[in-house]
Motif scaffolding. Structure first.
Motif, short mmCIF file in Angstrom:
data_model
loop_
_atom_site.label_atom_id
_atom_site.label_comp_id
_atom_site.label_asym_id
_atom_site.label_seq_id
_atom_site.Cartn_x
_atom_site.Cartn_y
_atom_site.Cartn_z
N ILE A 281 0.85 -1.19 0.00
CA ILE A 281 0.00 0.00 0.00
C ILE A 281 0.89 1.24 0.00
CG2 ILE A 281 -1.65 1.36 1.36
CD1 ILE A 281 -2.79 -1.25 2.42
N ASP A 282 0.61 2.17 -0.92
CA ASP A 282 1.28 3.46 -0.93
C ASP A 282 0.63 4.31 0.16
OD1 ASP A 282 2.04 6.12 -1.38
OD2 ASP A 282 2.15 5.86 -3.55
N PHE A 283 1.30 4.42 1.31
CA PHE A 283 0.67 5.08 2.45
C PHE A 283 0.36 6.54 2.16
CE2 PHE A 283 0.34 7.25 6.47
CZ PHE A 283 -0.41 6.37 7.24
N TYR A 284 1.24 7.24 1.48
CA TYR A 284 1.00 8.65 1.21
C TYR A 284 -0.21 8.84 0.30
CZ TYR A 284 5.35 9.94 3.53
OH TYR A 284 6.34 10.14 4.46
N SER A 285 -0.41 7.91 -0.63
CA SER A 285 -1.59 7.97 -1.48
C SER A 285 -2.85 7.70 -0.65
CB SER A 285 -1.48 6.96 -2.62
OG SER A 285 -2.62 7.02 -3.46
N LEU A 286 -2.78 6.71 0.23
CA LEU A 286 -3.90 6.42 1.14
C LEU A 286 -4.19 7.63 2.02
CD1 LEU A 286 -5.88 4.34 2.42
CD2 LEU A 286 -4.00 3.68 3.96
N GLN A 287 -3.14 8.26 2.50
CA GLN A 287 -3.27 9.44 3.35
C GLN A 287 -3.99 10.57 2.60
OE1 GLN A 287 0.42 11.65 4.12
NE2 GLN A 287 -0.08 11.62 6.30
N THR A 288 -3.61 10.79 1.37
CA THR A 288 -4.21 11.85 0.56
C THR A 288 -5.69 11.58 0.32
OG1 THR A 288 -2.13 12.34 -0.56
CG2 THR A 288 -4.14 13.05 -1.66
N ARG A 289 -6.01 10.33 -0.02
CA ARG A 289 -7.42 9.95 -0.25
C ARG A 289 -8.25 10.13 1.02
NH1 ARG A 289 -8.49 6.88 -4.88
NH2 ARG A 289 -6.66 6.04 -5.95
N THR A 290 -7.70 9.68 2.15
CA THR A 290 -8.44 9.73 3.41
C THR A 290 -8.73 11.17 3.81
OG1 THR A 290 -7.38 7.67 4.14
CG2 THR A 290 -8.39 9.05 5.84
N ARG A 291 -7.72 12.01 3.76
CA ARG A 291 -7.92 13.39 4.15
C ARG A 291 -8.86 14.12 3.21
NH1 ARG A 291 -7.97 16.48 8.69
NH2 ARG A 291 -8.24 18.62 7.94
N ARG A 292 -8.80 13.79 1.92
CA ARG A 292 -9.71 14.42 0.96
C ARG A 292 -11.16 14.08 1.28
NH1 ARG A 292 -7.45 12.88 -3.64
NH2 ARG A 292 -8.70 11.01 -3.89
N GLU A 293 -11.43 12.82 1.61
CA GLU A 293 -12.79 12.42 1.95
C GLU A 293 -13.27 13.11 3.22
OE1 GLU A 293 -14.88 10.76 0.20
OE2 GLU A 293 -13.50 10.13 -1.38
N ILE A 294 -12.39 13.25 4.20
CA ILE A 294 -12.76 13.94 5.44
C ILE A 294 -13.09 15.39 5.16
CG2 ILE A 294 -11.86 14.78 7.65
CD1 ILE A 294 -10.27 12.15 7.85
N ASN A 295 -12.28 16.04 4.34
CA ASN A 295 -12.53 17.45 4.00
C ASN A 295 -13.87 17.61 3.31
OD1 ASN A 295 -10.12 18.32 5.12
ND2 ASN A 295 -9.01 18.30 3.19
#
Length: 299
Positions: A281-295
């Motif tokens: 898993i590309d953690f930084y990509s997962l991080q970007t997706r997760t934060r975008r959904e929260i926003n």
């Protein structure tokens, strides 16, 4: 086993109280005596979570699902779909996008129990969520859930919502590291600084010793999953802000600003490496997706 020991005497007591009526049967919620007609909410949960992911959500009240010495309240039914829909967007869909549906179906917890209120502990802390054996997750404070578009929502409500996502990511992090352990090097970074008195430590004090949250100081495992959950929920900018917020000077434990920042960056690198090597898993990509959904849910 403790729950079983408590339930058996209760059943015996109820049976004795009806000794003058041998044909009487007590209906005890959660023990087979309760039935209800499926509602549109039940159908939504079944179609959205049970059918595709084999995830069951229990929202109808059953005290035996919780610690019997805690005073809790049931979740409001109007909160269930917003809560589970948000969890699907922020947690489920992002992991599926990065790791695939097979990964998610294999490792995701299969049973969610919901409580409307928080679970208070004797030391003054509150339990916001728990996980048991990687299969069951208990979520508290469901009745406080407010997101953009819901009546009465205010930006200040975002902290409660982010905390729920933090709990989900935290507990899923436990499932992952209990399946494949994170690198032993992680345990060396802050060795000797873990404490059972973490609840008496402020955020700033934790940061100054190289921990992302006070609860990170509870143990190696909690440190690891708090890193995972904080990095995902706060996003890269939020995590960088924590690292950069550490003031000059040394902590009460003698840790300098540079050392504290180095500790957090070492942990970050090991989290990213672990997700890449073990789970692909590309953690930084997962991080970007997760934060975008929260926003999108909050702002």
């Amino acid at each position: 086993m403790k729950a079983l020991l408590l339930i058996i005497p209760l059943c015996l007591l109820l049976a004795c109280s009806k000794k003058d009526d041998p044909g009487h049967v007590e209906n005890i919620p959660g023990l087979g005596g309760d039935t209800w007609v499926n509602s549109p909410l039940d159908k939504w949960l079944h179609d959205t979570l049970t059918v595709p992911f084999n995830i069951a959500v229990k929202y109808k009240w059953d005290q035996f699902e919780f610690e019997l010495n805690k005073t809790l309240v049931p979740p409001k039914e109007e909160k269930i779909i917003p809560v589970m829909s948000a969890i699907q967007k922020v947690w489920m869909n992002t992991y599926i996008a990065e790791a695939g549906a097979t990964f998610f179906k294999k490792y995701c917890p299969k049973y969610f129990i919901l409580s409307g209120s928080a679970s208070w502990n004797e030391n003054g802390t509150i339990t916001l969520g728990t996980a048991e054996g990687g299969r069951k997750v208990v979520l508290y404070l469901v009745n406080d859930f407010q997101i953009k578009g819901m009546e009465g929502y205010r930006p200040s409500d975002s902290s409660n919502v982010k905390q729920m996502f933090h709990v989900i990511e935290h507990e899923f992090g436990h499932i992952l590291h209990q399946t494949v352990m994170y690198p032993v090097a992680f345990k060396r970074i802050c060795a000797g600084f873990y404490t059972g008195n973490w609840n008496n430590v402020s955020d700033e004090e934790a940061h100054r010793d190289g921990f992302v949250t006070p609860y990170s100081m509870a143990s190696f495992d909690e440190d690891f999953v708090e890193m995972v959950s904080t990095m995902l929920v706060e996003g890269k900018n939020g995590f960088d802000a924590i690292v950069n917020s550490i003031p000059n000077g040394t902590s009460i434990n003698g840790v300098s600003k540079a050392e504290a920042q180095s500790r957090l960056r070492q942990k970050e690198a090991l989290v990213v490496s672990y997700f890449s090597i073990v789970w692909h898993i590309d953690f930084y990509s997962l991080q970007t997706r997760t934060r975008r959904e929260i926003n999108q849910l909050l702002y």
